[in-house]
Design a protein around this motif. Sequence first.
Motif, short mmCIF file in Angstrom:
data_model
loop_
_atom_site.label_atom_id
_atom_site.label_comp_id
_atom_site.label_asym_id
_atom_site.label_seq_id
_atom_site.Cartn_x
_atom_site.Cartn_y
_atom_site.Cartn_z
N ASP A 173 1.07 -1.31 -0.05
CA ASP A 173 -0.08 -0.30 -0.21
C ASP A 173 0.99 1.70 -0.09
OD1 ASP A 173 -2.15 -1.89 0.13
OD2 ASP A 173 -2.67 -1.94 2.49
N ILE A 174 1.78 0.85 0.70
CA ILE A 174 3.12 2.44 0.34
C ILE A 174 3.83 2.27 -0.90
CG2 ILE A 174 5.19 3.26 1.48
CD1 ILE A 174 3.92 2.30 4.39
N SER A 175 4.01 3.22 -1.67
CA SER A 175 4.87 3.37 -3.08
C SER A 175 6.23 3.28 -2.62
CB SER A 175 4.59 4.58 -3.17
OG SER A 175 3.34 4.92 -3.93
N ARG A 176 6.62 3.17 -3.55
CA ARG A 176 8.11 2.59 -3.08
C ARG A 176 9.08 4.06 -2.72
NH1 ARG A 176 10.43 -0.89 -5.85
NH2 ARG A 176 9.06 -2.75 -6.97
N THR A 177 8.72 5.24 -3.37
CA THR A 177 8.78 6.66 -2.67
C THR A 177 7.52 7.27 -2.65
OG1 THR A 177 10.78 6.33 -4.48
CG2 THR A 177 10.38 9.05 -3.19
N HIS A 178 7.53 7.13 -1.10
CA HIS A 178 5.85 7.31 -1.15
C HIS A 178 5.84 9.50 -0.37
CE1 HIS A 178 1.67 6.04 0.20
NE2 HIS A 178 1.95 7.06 0.74
N ALA A 179 6.64 9.79 0.06
CA ALA A 179 6.92 11.24 0.40
C ALA A 179 8.35 11.54 0.86
CB ALA A 179 5.88 11.49 1.75
N GLU A 180 8.14 13.35 1.45
CA GLU A 180 9.51 13.37 1.25
C GLU A 180 9.20 14.67 2.68
OE1 GLU A 180 12.86 16.24 -1.04
OE2 GLU A 180 10.01 16.47 -1.44
N ARG A 194 3.50 11.37 -5.51
CA ARG A 194 2.78 11.66 -6.34
C ARG A 194 2.35 9.75 -5.90
NH1 ARG A 194 1.17 14.79 -9.93
NH2 ARG A 194 2.76 16.73 -10.07
N SER A 195 1.95 9.58 -4.97
CA SER A 195 1.72 8.08 -3.76
C SER A 195 0.70 7.49 -4.42
CB SER A 195 2.00 7.93 -2.67
OG SER A 195 0.94 8.37 -1.53
N THR A 196 0.34 6.29 -4.53
CA THR A 196 -0.68 4.98 -5.15
C THR A 196 -1.81 5.80 -3.83
OG1 THR A 196 0.96 3.40 -5.76
CG2 THR A 196 -1.78 3.06 -5.68
N ASN A 197 -1.96 5.63 -2.34
CA ASN A 197 -2.89 5.79 -1.55
C ASN A 197 -3.17 6.93 -0.56
OD1 ASN A 197 -3.90 3.22 -2.48
ND2 ASN A 197 -1.96 2.41 -1.09
N GLY A 198 -2.03 8.37 -0.51
CA GLY A 198 -2.11 9.28 -0.75
C GLY A 198 -1.25 8.95 0.95
N VAL A 199 -1.25 10.13 1.34
CA VAL A 199 -0.57 10.68 2.91
C VAL A 199 -1.43 10.91 3.61
CG1 VAL A 199 0.64 11.93 4.32
CG2 VAL A 199 1.58 10.50 2.16
N LEU A 200 -2.01 10.77 4.55
CA LEU A 200 -3.22 11.02 5.46
C LEU A 200 -2.47 12.54 6.96
CD1 LEU A 200 -6.18 11.07 6.41
CD2 LEU A 200 -5.18 9.36 7.54
N ALA A 206 -8.62 18.39 14.97
CA ALA A 206 -8.95 18.51 13.16
C ALA A 206 -9.29 18.12 12.71
CB ALA A 206 -7.99 19.69 12.39
N ALA A 207 -10.38 17.90 11.65
CA ALA A 207 -10.23 16.32 10.84
C ALA A 207 -9.11 16.00 10.19
CB ALA A 207 -10.84 16.88 9.80
N PRO A 208 -8.98 14.82 9.83
CA PRO A 208 -7.93 14.53 9.06
C PRO A 208 -7.76 15.12 7.49
CG PRO A 208 -8.68 12.42 10.02
CD PRO A 208 -9.62 13.13 10.11
N GLN A 209 -6.78 14.82 6.97
CA GLN A 209 -6.22 15.64 5.66
C GLN A 209 -5.53 15.00 4.85
OE1 GLN A 209 -3.56 18.96 6.01
NE2 GLN A 209 -4.67 19.76 3.82
N ARG A 210 -5.77 14.21 3.47
CA ARG A 210 -5.46 13.62 2.62
C ARG A 210 -4.74 14.63 1.42
NH1 ARG A 210 -4.92 8.38 1.50
NH2 ARG A 210 -6.53 8.02 3.14
N GLU A 215 1.59 17.36 -3.48
CA GLU A 215 1.02 18.78 -2.50
C GLU A 215 2.37 18.63 -1.49
OE1 GLU A 215 -2.88 20.59 0.05
OE2 GLU A 215 -3.13 18.48 -1.54
N ALA A 216 2.22 20.31 -0.91
CA ALA A 216 3.11 20.12 0.54
C ALA A 216 1.96 21.22 1.51
CB ALA A 216 4.47 20.91 -0.04
N THR A 217 2.66 20.32 2.81
CA THR A 217 1.75 21.35 4.21
C THR A 217 3.66 21.46 5.08
OG1 THR A 217 0.68 21.45 5.79
CG2 THR A 217 1.75 19.47 4.69
N VAL A 218 2.48 22.25 5.69
CA VAL A 218 3.71 22.66 7.13
C VAL A 218 3.63 21.90 8.04
CG1 VAL A 218 5.20 23.82 8.35
CG2 VAL A 218 5.15 24.91 6.13
#
Length: 239
Positions: A173-180, A194-200, A206-210, A215-218
């Motif tokens: 479910d986790i992509s090869r290079t999932h997040a940075e 650009r992962s397959t299942n995204g990042v939560l 607060a409500a979970p954000q996918r 997309e980038a976030t602090v």
Amino acid sequence: MLPHPARAADPVVGDEPLDLTMLRPAETPRHAAPAVAGPTEPTDQPTEQPTDRPSDEPAGTRTDRSGAEPADHPVAPEVLPTASTDHDGTTVLSADVVALRRRLPEWAGHAVAAPLATSLPTPASPAAARLALSTGERVTLSRPVLIGRAPQASRVHSSQVPQLVTVPSPMQDISRTHAEVRMDGDDVVLTDLRSTNGVLVVRPAAAPQRLQPGEATVLQPGVLVDLGEGVTFTVERSR
């Protein structure tokens, strides 16, 4: 009374009488012009030619052709200007140097003030941050971090060589290079690669954000990041 001799008749040339005045000798005038003297022979004595006096030669002096001054006309010595007669205002004379030295403080009795030491404030370095993974691994964010089940550095174009962090993913479910995750100044920035299942992203109260692909976030300390299959991590700051 004797008879006068008969006057001879004027000769006649042709039909007209001849003018006898033309046959008389020319009379010499009483005041004749003086005779002009003939050319004189050149003499052997050389004549003195006038020479032009130089414009800078004073009147009344005479210099021979060799440039030497005659003995009876000595040249006055050149008088150098003194401090009292000539001073251009910019030249430092020896007397001025002595006066300036007298004004300097004496090393034994007077202390020369040193320049004030100025200390510039040192910019505060960003607080060190690290990732605390659910697998128990701790990763310092000294350079960009790539997380995935088989991360590859070619997926990210950066001037720094990233750290590769491998996490388990039996179901893939986790992509090869999932997040940075990287530091941007004092901020910790998470980017979905650009992962397959995204990042939560789960923030407190607060409500979970996918995140959308790319997309980038602090991230703030205490925020939970879920990659899938139970693999999570948080940001920790050292105090």
